[in-house]
Motif scaffolding. Structure first.
Motif, PDB file in Angstrom:
ATOM      1  N   LEU A   4       0.841  -1.193   0.000  1.00  0.00           N
ATOM      2  CA  LEU A   4       0.000   0.000   0.000  1.00  0.00           C
ATOM      3  C   LEU A   4       0.885   1.256   0.000  1.00  0.00           C
ATOM      4  CD1 LEU A   4      -3.018   0.700   0.025  1.00  0.00           C
ATOM      5  CD2 LEU A   4      -2.831   1.014   2.483  1.00  0.00           C
ATOM      6  N   SER A   7       2.336   1.557  -3.353  1.00  0.00           N
ATOM      7  CA  SER A   7       1.315   2.054  -4.276  1.00  0.00           C
ATOM      8  C   SER A   7       1.086   3.548  -4.054  1.00  0.00           C
ATOM      9  CB  SER A   7       0.041   1.240  -4.056  1.00  0.00           C
ATOM     10  OG  SER A   7      -1.074   1.973  -4.411  1.00  0.00           O
ATOM     11  N   LEU A   8       1.079   3.934  -2.758  1.00  0.00           N
ATOM     12  CA  LEU A   8       0.901   5.351  -2.406  1.00  0.00           C
ATOM     13  C   LEU A   8       2.031   6.176  -3.022  1.00  0.00           C
ATOM     14  CD1 LEU A   8      -0.993   7.049  -0.586  1.00  0.00           C
ATOM     15  CD2 LEU A   8       0.671   6.789   1.239  1.00  0.00           C
ATOM     16  N   GLN A  11       1.676   6.293  -6.839  1.00  0.00           N
ATOM     17  CA  GLN A  11       0.594   7.166  -7.285  1.00  0.00           C
ATOM     18  C   GLN A  11       0.900   8.628  -6.997  1.00  0.00           C
ATOM     19  OE1 GLN A  11      -3.433   5.691  -6.823  1.00  0.00           O
ATOM     20  NE2 GLN A  11      -2.563   3.808  -6.015  1.00  0.00           N
ATOM     21  N   ASN A  12       1.641   8.880  -5.926  1.00  0.00           N
ATOM     22  CA  ASN A  12       2.056  10.256  -5.660  1.00  0.00           C
ATOM     23  C   ASN A  12       2.960  10.762  -6.772  1.00  0.00           C
ATOM     24  OD1 ASN A  12       0.655  10.841  -3.337  1.00  0.00           O
ATOM     25  ND2 ASN A  12       2.174   9.877  -2.028  1.00  0.00           N
ATOM     26  N   ARG A  15       0.924  11.690  -9.653  1.00  0.00           N
ATOM     27  CA  ARG A  15       0.077  12.883  -9.513  1.00  0.00           C
ATOM     28  C   ARG A  15       0.672  14.092 -10.207  1.00  0.00           C
ATOM     29  NH1 ARG A  15      -0.728  12.905  -3.188  1.00  0.00           N
ATOM     30  NH2 ARG A  15      -1.520  15.007  -3.318  1.00  0.00           N
ATOM     31  N   GLU A 297      -0.995  15.863   3.787  1.00  0.00           N
ATOM     32  CA  GLU A 297      -1.105  14.410   3.671  1.00  0.00           C
ATOM     33  C   GLU A 297      -0.297  13.712   4.765  1.00  0.00           C
ATOM     34  OE1 GLU A 297      -0.542  13.094  -0.376  1.00  0.00           O
ATOM     35  OE2 GLU A 297       0.400  11.263   0.394  1.00  0.00           O
TER      36      GLU A 297
END
Lengths: 403, 221
Positions: A4, A7-8, A11-12, A15, A297
């Motif tokens: 996770l 993945s975080l 994906q960051n 972005r 965040e």
């Protein structure tokens, strides 16, 4: 959980595609330069080592009355009836000399080498100490040189591994030397002292045996200057300590070129270190901005119970991913650049007879892995301080300042 | 359940020290719904942040379920926040790059809870909040109300003893505000979770069993 966070982090990165791509490109360029630079420097260093060794000795020490060919581009010992004791230079302990290679040379006829009346120079050397013969090997058997082996000069015919009879005794053609442009060298048949001394009985028939074939005697020495020493110092030291010798110095520009190129490589290394440092600073500044942008965040993560280590982990994972990908792309880029280099400059150099020796595959792979690890380390170092500072702040402050 | 003593918070700014909370004593019994009301800038959110372990007090103590939370080390406080407290912020507080189900599961994953089907529970909580068909949706694909309900689901994933909500409906329309409040009150009544809600909406506060009025950083009589 790790997936996770990964993945975080991924994906960051996704972005802000443009920023992430620029960061990856910058790291790829930096690590590509480091990788390519390291491989090329090592290869140039290796080529220089072989090339300069091929340029031969800095000086030659022979008996006082011996003939020498001072016009030759390569210092080579010529056959002579005059001999020196094999330990004469060792006993004199000349500190201005580096490596010393002794040679025994006998010019023979009716030996079975070449045509019946052709004379041949049999050159004996000590394989363990030699630095003037073996660097010229362009092909050889896949094993160490041993007793009974001979190496042929470039002008001599002979198939690798075939038998060569010298005075009726069988020898194995171990290798072949490249072209030097120096006749004595090109026509010579090279062998170890032991192999040459084993021919002593056969050489000269029942007549007088050449003095140099006696154990402990040599025709002359080829020597390198010690680091920092000048030919003048060495000549003076030799002539003061050893009687009855003549010292012939080679082209002094060679040692100048050697030292100059070494300094140039040091300079390139320093530039690479500076570039590495500036890349680390740039990554650090960029990640400071990223951490500032992501305070909210990070604050949220802390608020829902992320420990400081986990908050740091998210940012470090992101940085390692970005810079690691950059590192991998840098290595790919480096390989492409080196392929281009190989097809242009290296091809040209080899065509004009200048050898360029790439480092071996395991070392190249080690440099590639090193470049990728280095890029990732830059990422870690770049993000660690801003992330550490953010992780120390209260979650509420982070959430508020980023909201 | 919750006991605050002489709780004080000041901020240092360029113009000098600003007192946000000036020595508050507050007690909330277990299972209760307490509303903290007050005007903007009265210190409600600062008080809530200290109670929730998010902002270190300048002075005073916060004891939750017998634990003086500001006496804990950083990591132990993080673990306490993770396992015992739930927090709903006054703004969208989901991680935008994670699906709703990941967002809800995240506190349990961070707490390394290996005793349960974390994603199963996250899905169940989202279903309870009426988001059963939004498990794989990203926050950006959801309305503000849906995001807030997902935040409540996230706050409940670790079965907290204390649920703190800091103006959770301030930016929502009236209908959504009612739905969110219904969810929070249902959690309080059905699960027995102590609920402390910060609001400036007196109508919402009237449903509370305990109302604390803050003004100028202190409890107003």
């Amino acid at each position: 959980m790790r997936w996770l966070l990964l993945s975080l982090a991924l994906q960051n990165l996704g972005r802000r595609k443009a920023r992430s791509l620029l960061l990856i490109a910058a790291v790829a360029l930096g690590s590509g330069v480091v990788f390519t630079g390291a491989v090329l420097m090592q290869s140039i260093d290796r080529s220089m080592a072989v090339g300069f060794t091929r340029l031969g000795a800095d000086m030659m020490v022979v008996p006082e009355g011996a003939l020498t060919n001072i016009a030759a581009s390569l210092l080579v010992v010529e056959p002579s009836e005059l001999v020196l004791d094999a330990d004469v230079l060792a006993k004199a302990r000349i500190t201005s000399l580096g490596r010393i290679a002794a040679q025994k040379i006998v010019r023979v006829e009716h030996s079975g080498i070449g045509s019946h009346h052709e004379s041949a120079d049999l050159v004996g050397f000590e394989p363990a100490q030699d630095f003037t013969v073996q660097p010229w090997l362009v092909e050889k058997l896949n094993r160490p040189l041993q007793a009974g082996d001979v190496i042929l000069g470039a002008a001599r015919d002979g198939v690798l591994g075939s038998q060569l009879l010298i005075f009726g005794k069988p020898h194995v053609v171990y290798g072949r030397l490249g072209r030097t442009g120096v006749g004595t060298h090109e026509r010579g048949v090279f062998m170890s002292f032991a192999t040459l001394e084993a021919l002593r009985e056969a050489i000269g028939g029942h007549g007088t045996k050449p003095a140099v074939l006696a154990p402990g005697k040599v025709t002359g020495f080829l020597a390198e200057l010690a680091p920092g020493a000048t030919p003048l110092q060495a000549r003076f030291a030799i002539l003061s300590n050893v009687k009855g010798v003549k010292v012939v110095a080679g082209d002094t520009t060679l040692s100048g070129i050697r030292q100059g190129l070494a300094a140039l490589l040091d300079g390139i290394l320093a530039l690479m270190v500076l570039m590495f440092a500036s890349m680390a600073l740039m990554v650090s500044v960029l990640f400071s901005a990223i951490v500032t942008e992501r305070r909210s965040e990070l604050g949220l993560l802390k608020a829902i119970g992320a420990r400081r280590g986990q908050v740091l982990g998210v940012m470090v994972t992101e940085a390692v991913l970005a810079t690691g990908i950059g590192g991998i792309l840098g290595v790919v880029l480096g390989v492409l650049v080196m392929r281009l280099f190989e097809r242009s400059l290296v091809y040209y150099l080899e065509n004009v007879g200048v050898p360029f020796l790439w480092i071996d595959l395991p070392r190249t792979v080690a440099f590639a892995v090193g470049a990728i690890v280095l890029a990732s380390v830059i990422g870690v170092l770049g993000v660690l301080y801003p992330a550490w500072r953010a992780s120390r702040r209260d979650a509420y402050d982070l959430v508020r300042s980023g909201a | 359940m919750l006991s605050c003593r002489a709780l004080r918070k000041s901020y240092v700014t360029e113009r000098g020290e600003v007192l946000a909370v000036g020595g508050i004593d507050l007690d909330v019994e277990a299972g209760r719904y307490a509303a903290i009301i007050g005007r903007s800038g009265s210190g409600k959110s600062s008080l809530m942040a200290m109670v929730g372990g998010l902002s270190r007090p300048s002075d005073g103590s916060v004891v939750i379920d017998g634990t003086d939370i500001w006496g804990l080390s950083d990591d132990k406080l993080a673990a306490f926040r993770n396992r015992r407290l739930g927090f709903v912020f006054q703004f969208a507080s989901l991680l935008p790059t994670l699906r709703l189900v990941d967002n809800v599961a995240l506190p349990a994953l961070l707490g390394k809870r290996g005793d349960a089907d974390i994603y199963g529970k996250a899905a169940m909580l989202l279903g309870r909040m009426g988001l059963g068909d939004h498990l794989d949706a990203y926050p950006g694909e959801c309305s503000a109300g849906e995001q807030r309900r997902a935040a409540i689901a996230r706050a409940l994933i670790n079965d907290p003893v204390l649920l703190l909500a800091d103006e959770p409906t301030s930016d929502l329309d009236e209908q959504t505000e009612i739905e969110i409040m219904d969810e929070l009150l249902a959690v309080n009544r059905e699960l027995g979770t102590t609920l402390v809600l910060v609001t400036h909406n007196l109508a919402l506060a009237e449903q509370a069993e305990q109302i604390v009025h803050i003004a100028g950083g202190t409890i107003a009589p």
